[in-house]
Design an enzyme around this catalytic site. Structure first.
Site, PDB file in Angstrom:
ATOM      1  N   LYS A  79      37.185  51.653  29.704  1.00 44.34           N
ATOM      2  CA  LYS A  79      38.145  50.545  29.668  1.00 44.34           C
ATOM      3  C   LYS A  79      37.505  49.359  28.949  1.00 44.34           C
ATOM      4  O   LYS A  79      36.326  49.071  29.164  1.00 44.34           O
ATOM      5  CB  LYS A  79      38.509  50.189  31.120  1.00 44.34           C
ATOM      6  CG  LYS A  79      39.669  49.207  31.297  1.00 44.34           C
ATOM      7  CD  LYS A  79      39.990  49.056  32.786  1.00 44.34           C
ATOM      8  CE  LYS A  79      41.124  48.086  33.058  1.00 44.34           C
ATOM      9  NZ  LYS A  79      41.429  47.976  34.494  1.00 44.34           N
ATOM     10  N   SER A 154      46.378  48.464  35.538  1.00 37.38           N
ATOM     11  CA  SER A 154      46.018  47.990  34.215  1.00 37.38           C
ATOM     12  C   SER A 154      45.187  48.986  33.395  1.00 37.38           C
ATOM     13  O   SER A 154      45.101  48.852  32.186  1.00 37.38           O
ATOM     14  CB  SER A 154      45.241  46.679  34.313  1.00 37.38           C
ATOM     15  OG  SER A 154      44.028  46.889  35.000  1.00 37.38           O
ATOM     16  N   SER A 178      44.568  49.231  39.916  1.00 41.48           N
ATOM     17  CA  SER A 178      44.558  49.531  38.479  1.00 41.48           C
ATOM     18  C   SER A 178      43.905  50.834  38.057  1.00 41.48           C
ATOM     19  O   SER A 178      44.009  51.198  36.888  1.00 41.48           O
ATOM     20  CB  SER A 178      43.894  48.394  37.719  1.00 41.48           C
ATOM     21  OG  SER A 178      44.817  47.375  37.543  1.00 41.48           O
TER      22      SER A 178
HETATM   23  N1  GLN Z   1      48.548  45.475  39.053  1.00 43.46           N
HETATM   24  C1  GLN Z   1      47.701  44.609  39.807  1.00 43.46           C
HETATM   25  C2  GLN Z   1      47.688  43.239  39.204  1.00 43.46           C
HETATM   26  O1  GLN Z   1      48.430  43.006  38.318  1.00 43.46           O
HETATM   27  C3  GLN Z   1      46.347  45.186  39.928  1.00 43.46           C
HETATM   28  C4  GLN Z   1      45.495  44.916  38.764  1.00 43.46           C
HETATM   29  C5  GLN Z   1      44.157  45.552  38.878  1.00 43.46           C
HETATM   30  O2  GLN Z   1      43.874  46.321  39.793  1.00 43.46           O
HETATM   31  N2  GLN Z   1      43.296  45.175  37.966  1.00 43.46           N
HETATM   32  O3  GLN Z   1      46.983  42.381  39.611  1.00 43.46           O
END
Ligand code: GLN
Length: 508
Positions: A79, A154, A178
């Site tokens: 990532k 994400s 994420s």
């Molecule tokens: N979807 C969640 C957010 O928008 C989690 C993001 C993540 O785990 N980095 O914060």
């Protein structure tokens, strides 16, 4: 060579038996990337030259008859918020455009010692903020199962890269889901370890008390292999824990496992297909001998609100360092800029460098932490966080593992939730609690998984119905989440592996 059909262990065996070379494996990844990237856009950078060099070193070792670790020569994707020295790290933000990492993250270092081959950096929601990868400053990633749908987020790029066979495994970060939610949307395995089990040094911080790095893989066994390679104390991360993992890999007897099913996770808002699939999976575990019990995690209803206070508070502090001077994008270098003083440099660089969602969260966080509101919001959220942690420790007095859906829905279509941030936040409803409590959690496909979609003549996948020969037509995968107690990571994975085994038995 189709990387979709290879697990880490299978690829390792092929390498050791000299049936394939590491360079050939890397080439298979790059062939696949060339075929699929124009439709999927999982990668922000492909590091062909570096990967070839890494693969050649592994091949030399094999030729010399030296033993190689499991991850040696296996193509991996990372990532783009995790640092690989000398390679770009944008966190999918314009503000880090052109930034190159000056050093390796601790986990990258550990993987390099094993002989890992990194094929590229994957797309994400900007600074890991989002649930669909639509918040990337460099364009969204598409779900390889059906490109009309989001891959989740994400870590959507990492999940899509694994699902599309562009690498054998990938690394992601999980602050509120994420790793697990995109794994669930793309029909693969995603594991968030216990907070502190894996070093965060070299991860571009989103919310430091919630962030954890973990693997996205084709199988649970692969997740174990990667986790074993990256975990462990690191003096660069004071929250990493020196835990003695020996004796953790013990086999278990399913008849001695007590599964807790929290009733709050099957409430309003869950898609009936998700509910049925997950309930069917739980029944199947029960029929194998597991004891299943309904439990309650009474503060679940406050988890999302708590997360969306603590997370932006930490985001606003962590992102203060992007000032238009130290990293990447700067208004100073914008010839059309009308900056008059230092404050203008800060304000305009941040205004133009950050996307809407990131600015929204910085503003929220700054407000939450302001003197007048700190006690009402941040202080209170910390107290509720403790109650959520206690919910889990109370539950684990009685059950060994908690099973839930990973996400209330399957993958959704592009644009479906971008206009309404709240509806996007709801995608995290089943995942944020594990981050607030710090406990380990894995998402595994709840139903049979379709193998990689067939490629059309141009290498493009048709967006229409496809079948994997297992009776699945156009199905989007559902994720099953296993949550365990702190440092019970290997047990969580063992149980998930058992699930994988009985799930696949049924479909063949
Ligand atoms: N979807 C969640 C957010 O928008 C989690 C993001 C993540 O785990 N980095 O914060």
């Amino acid at each position: 060579m189709n990387l979709n059909e290879l697990t880490i262990k299978k690829a390792h065996k092929l390498l050791v038996n000299k049936e394939i070379t590491a360079v050939e494996l890397a080439e298979a990844a790059f062939d696949r990337i060339k075929k699929r990237e124009k439709d999927i856009h999982a990668f922000l950078a492909v590091t062909e030259k570096e990967a070839r060099g890494q693969a050649e070193k592994v091949d030399e070792k094999i030729l010399q008859g030296l033993p190689i670790p499991f991850l040696a020569g296996i193509p991996a994707a990372v990532k783009d918020n995790i640092l690989i020295g000398g390679v770009q790290a944008t966190a999918a933000s314009k503000i880090l455009d052109g930034y190159r990492a000056p050093y390796d993250a601790t986990i990258i270092n550990r993987l390099k010692e094993q002989g890992a081959v990194f094929v590229g950096k994957t797309n994400l929601d900007e600074f890991a903020m989002g649930s669909s990868t639509e918040n990337s400053a460099y364009g969204a990633t598409k779900n390889p199962i059906n490109t009309d749908y989001v891959p989740g987020g994400s870590s959507g790029g990492s999940a899509a890269a694994v699902a599309a066979g562009e690498c054998v495994y990938a690394l992601g970060s999980d602050t509120g889901g994420s790793i697990r939610q995109p794994a669930s949307f793309c029909g693969i395995v995603g594991f968030k370890p216990t907070y502190g089990a894996v070093s965060r040094h070299g991860l571009i911080a989103m919310a430091s008390s919630l962030d954890q790095i973990g693997p996205l893989t084709q199988s649970v066994e692969d997740a174990m292999v990667v986790f074993e390679a990256i975990r462990g104390e690191d003096h660069f991360d004071s929250t990493s824990v020196n835990f003695d993992w020996r004796g953790e890999n013990q086999n278990f007897d399913i008849e001695e496992i007590k599964i807790g099913v929290p009733r709050e996770y099957f409430a309003q808002g869950i898609d009936p297909v998700v509910e049925q699939t997950v309930k069917k999976a739980i029944k199947k575990l029960e029929s194998e001998g597991a004891r299943v019990k309904e439990i309650t995690l009474p503060h679940t209803q406050w988890a999302l609100a708590t997360y969306y206070i603590i997370m932006p508070a930490e985001v606003s502090a962590n992102l203060a360092r992007f000032d238009g001077i130290r990293y990447g994008y700067s208004e100073i270098r914008n010839p059309k800029s009308e900056i008059r003083n230092l404050l203008d440099v800060y304000l305009k660089s941040r205004q133009n460098g950050f996307g809407d969602e990131v600015r929204r969260r910085i503003m929220l966080g700054t407000y939450i932490l302001s003197a007048g509101y700190y006690d009402a919001y941040y202080g209170r959220a910390q107290k509720v966080r403790r109650l959520i942690q206690e919910d889990f420790s109370n539950a684990f007095k009685d059950v060994d593992i908690i099973v839930t859906p990973t996400s209330p829905t399957t993958a959704f279509k592009f644009g479906e939730k971008t206009k309404d941030p709240l509806s996007m936040y709801l995608a995290d409803i089943y995942t944020v609690s594990a981050n607030l409590a710090g406990v380990p959690a894995v998402s595994v496909p709840a139903g049979p998984v379709r193998s990689s979609p067939p490629l059309g003549p141009s290498g493009a996948q048709s967006a229409g119905a496809t079948s994997n020969g297992a009776g699945l037509v156009n199905d989007l995968p559902v994720g099953l989440q296993f949550i365990g107690k702190n440092f019970d990571d290997m047990r969580v994975l063992e149980i998930a592996k058992f699930w994988e085994l009985i799930r696949d038995e049924k479909t063949h």
